[in-house]
Design a protein around this motif. Sequence first.
Motif, short mmCIF file in Angstrom:
data_model
loop_
_atom_site.label_atom_id
_atom_site.label_comp_id
_atom_site.label_asym_id
_atom_site.label_seq_id
_atom_site.Cartn_x
_atom_site.Cartn_y
_atom_site.Cartn_z
N GLU A 179 0.81 -1.23 0.00
CA GLU A 179 0.00 0.00 0.00
C GLU A 179 0.85 1.28 0.00
OE1 GLU A 179 -2.05 0.47 3.84
OE2 GLU A 179 -1.02 -1.38 4.42
N PHE A 180 2.14 1.16 0.33
CA PHE A 180 2.97 2.36 0.42
C PHE A 180 3.80 2.63 -0.83
CE2 PHE A 180 2.66 0.54 4.72
CZ PHE A 180 1.82 1.50 5.26
N SER A 181 4.21 1.57 -1.51
CA SER A 181 5.09 1.78 -2.67
C SER A 181 5.14 0.56 -3.56
CB SER A 181 6.50 2.11 -2.19
OG SER A 181 7.02 1.02 -1.46
N GLY A 182 5.78 0.74 -4.71
CA GLY A 182 6.09 -0.38 -5.59
C GLY A 182 7.60 -0.43 -5.68
N VAL A 183 8.17 -1.60 -5.50
CA VAL A 183 9.63 -1.68 -5.47
C VAL A 183 10.15 -2.63 -6.54
CG1 VAL A 183 11.67 -2.12 -4.05
CG2 VAL A 183 9.60 -1.24 -2.98
N PHE A 184 11.01 -2.08 -7.42
CA PHE A 184 11.69 -2.91 -8.42
C PHE A 184 13.09 -3.15 -7.88
CE2 PHE A 184 14.64 -3.32 -11.94
CZ PHE A 184 14.02 -4.29 -12.72
N SER A 185 13.48 -4.42 -7.72
CA SER A 185 14.82 -4.66 -7.16
C SER A 185 15.60 -5.69 -7.97
CB SER A 185 14.71 -5.10 -5.70
OG SER A 185 14.06 -6.33 -5.63
N VAL A 186 16.91 -5.51 -7.93
CA VAL A 186 17.83 -6.44 -8.60
C VAL A 186 18.87 -6.85 -7.57
CG1 VAL A 186 19.43 -6.77 -10.51
CG2 VAL A 186 17.51 -5.21 -10.79
N GLU A 187 18.92 -8.15 -7.31
CA GLU A 187 19.84 -8.65 -6.28
C GLU A 187 20.87 -9.56 -6.95
OE1 GLU A 187 17.65 -10.78 -3.30
OE2 GLU A 187 19.49 -11.58 -2.40
N LEU A 191 30.46 -9.08 -6.67
CA LEU A 191 31.61 -8.52 -5.96
C LEU A 191 31.22 -7.71 -4.73
CD1 LEU A 191 33.47 -7.18 -9.11
CD2 LEU A 191 34.08 -9.20 -7.78
N GLY A 192 30.02 -7.11 -4.77
CA GLY A 192 29.62 -6.22 -3.68
C GLY A 192 30.40 -4.91 -3.73
N ILE A 193 30.02 -3.97 -2.85
CA ILE A 193 30.63 -2.64 -2.88
C ILE A 193 30.97 -2.22 -1.45
CG2 ILE A 193 30.25 -0.22 -3.60
CD1 ILE A 193 27.75 -1.61 -5.18
N ASP A 194 32.15 -1.68 -1.28
CA ASP A 194 32.55 -1.17 0.03
C ASP A 194 31.59 -0.03 0.42
OD1 ASP A 194 33.96 0.34 2.04
OD2 ASP A 194 35.73 -0.85 1.48
N PRO A 195 31.06 -0.02 1.67
CA PRO A 195 30.08 1.01 2.06
C PRO A 195 30.56 2.44 1.80
CG PRO A 195 30.40 -0.57 3.83
CD PRO A 195 31.32 -0.97 2.74
N ARG A 196 31.88 2.70 1.89
CA ARG A 196 32.34 4.09 1.73
C ARG A 196 32.15 4.58 0.29
NH1 ARG A 196 38.23 3.86 0.23
NH2 ARG A 196 38.50 1.61 0.06
N HIS A 197 32.01 3.65 -0.68
CA HIS A 197 31.83 4.08 -2.07
C HIS A 197 30.35 4.32 -2.42
CE1 HIS A 197 35.95 3.45 -2.94
NE2 HIS A 197 35.92 2.14 -2.76
N ILE A 198 29.45 3.76 -1.62
CA ILE A 198 28.02 3.79 -2.01
C ILE A 198 27.50 5.20 -2.27
CG2 ILE A 198 25.67 3.25 -1.18
CD1 ILE A 198 26.74 0.54 -0.35
N PRO A 199 27.80 6.21 -1.41
CA PRO A 199 27.24 7.55 -1.68
C PRO A 199 27.69 8.15 -3.02
CG PRO A 199 28.17 7.44 0.53
CD PRO A 199 28.57 6.18 -0.17
N GLN A 238 17.69 2.73 -3.57
CA GLN A 238 18.30 2.26 -2.33
C GLN A 238 19.36 1.21 -2.71
OE1 GLN A 238 16.10 -0.49 0.14
NE2 GLN A 238 16.59 0.71 1.94
N ILE A 239 20.56 1.34 -2.12
CA ILE A 239 21.63 0.40 -2.45
C ILE A 239 22.07 -0.30 -1.16
CG2 ILE A 239 23.92 0.11 -3.47
CD1 ILE A 239 23.47 2.88 -4.84
N ARG A 240 21.97 -1.62 -1.18
CA ARG A 240 22.49 -2.38 -0.03
C ARG A 240 23.54 -3.32 -0.57
NH1 ARG A 240 17.99 -5.43 1.83
NH2 ARG A 240 16.81 -4.50 0.14
N SER A 241 24.66 -3.43 0.12
CA SER A 241 25.72 -4.27 -0.43
C SER A 241 26.66 -4.75 0.65
CB SER A 241 26.50 -3.48 -1.46
OG SER A 241 27.40 -4.33 -2.12
N SER A 247 25.08 -7.47 -3.96
CA SER A 247 24.41 -6.18 -3.79
C SER A 247 22.94 -6.28 -4.17
CB SER A 247 25.02 -5.12 -4.72
OG SER A 247 26.41 -5.20 -4.73
N THR A 248 22.15 -5.36 -3.61
CA THR A 248 20.75 -5.22 -4.03
C THR A 248 20.48 -3.76 -4.32
OG1 THR A 248 20.14 -7.03 -2.56
CG2 THR A 248 18.34 -5.68 -3.39
#
Length: 270
Positions: A179-187, A191-199, A238-241, A247-248
């Motif tokens: 009811e709040f949103s529609g989310v398209f995601s790719v997981e 390799l993943g990404i170091d958190p300091r690079h995400i921004p 939104q980036i989670r890794s 990563s997602t």
Amino acid sequence: KDGIYLEVQTTLYDQNDHLIFVRDVTRLHLLEQMRKDFVANASHELKTPLTVIKGYLETLSMFKDNLPPSMQRGIVNMSDQSLRMEHLIEDLLLLSRLETNDKREAHQWVKIDDICETVKKTALPMMSDEHEISFDLPEDSYIYGASSELYSAFSNLVVNAIKYSPEGGDIRVKWVQNEFSGVFSVEDQGLGIDPRHIPRLTERFFRVDKGRGSNTGGTGLGLAIVKHVLIHHNAKLQIRSQPGFGSTFSCHFPTDRVRQEALLATVATE
Ligand code: ADP
């Protein structure tokens, strides 16, 4: 004639008083406009010479078999590089159109399934035997938006998931609506990404690993395009890794932009 651009900021000074900062950012705005115009014009001007070079290369390729091996390798190399340059110019032009709001496509209700069918055509040929991809998409979900822009954003995310999973692994593409949103995601499990690079990932030409990035054939503009497409659809990235685990990348669309088929008729008459 363009007026003055002011940036206004307020902060709480003490319990009752606020401080208001007003900054004249007209010059900054003009410089930014000049940068956008320059990139758009330069990309456009590069298209014509590239078309000529590609045309001659195609003719040369037809007679390739009669040439010595070193020249044959040269022709293959030139063809690969001109294709790369073509992608770069296309991405720069798309980014310019998104930034300047020029020649934009009208928004309408687009079926997510249809966008993903086109994404599959681009992405599937890039996969190796070690990749496994699944698309978990309800058949009757729609987004209110520009279909070719949404295609560019979604395909960049899926292509990245493949490119940055050199050892293979599962890639899951999903659409989840509540009811709040529609989310398209790719997981991915890459390799993943170091958190300091995400921004910094959505900056133009930013690459976590410069050497690796250019070998994958990307332009370094993919996530900048994703960011701008999402801004135009009031959506958020939104980036989670986790480095070494994957990563997602999730695109969150607001409720007024997403619909199940059964409700479309109601929207049309609103
Ligand atoms: P590129 O053309 O280099 O892929 P992008 O803008 O699409 O440019 O991505 C920027 C950088 O973000 C990439 O160079 C890569 O370092 C990192 N990146 C993007 N997607 C992923 C992913 N799924 N897994 C790991 N790193 C990623």
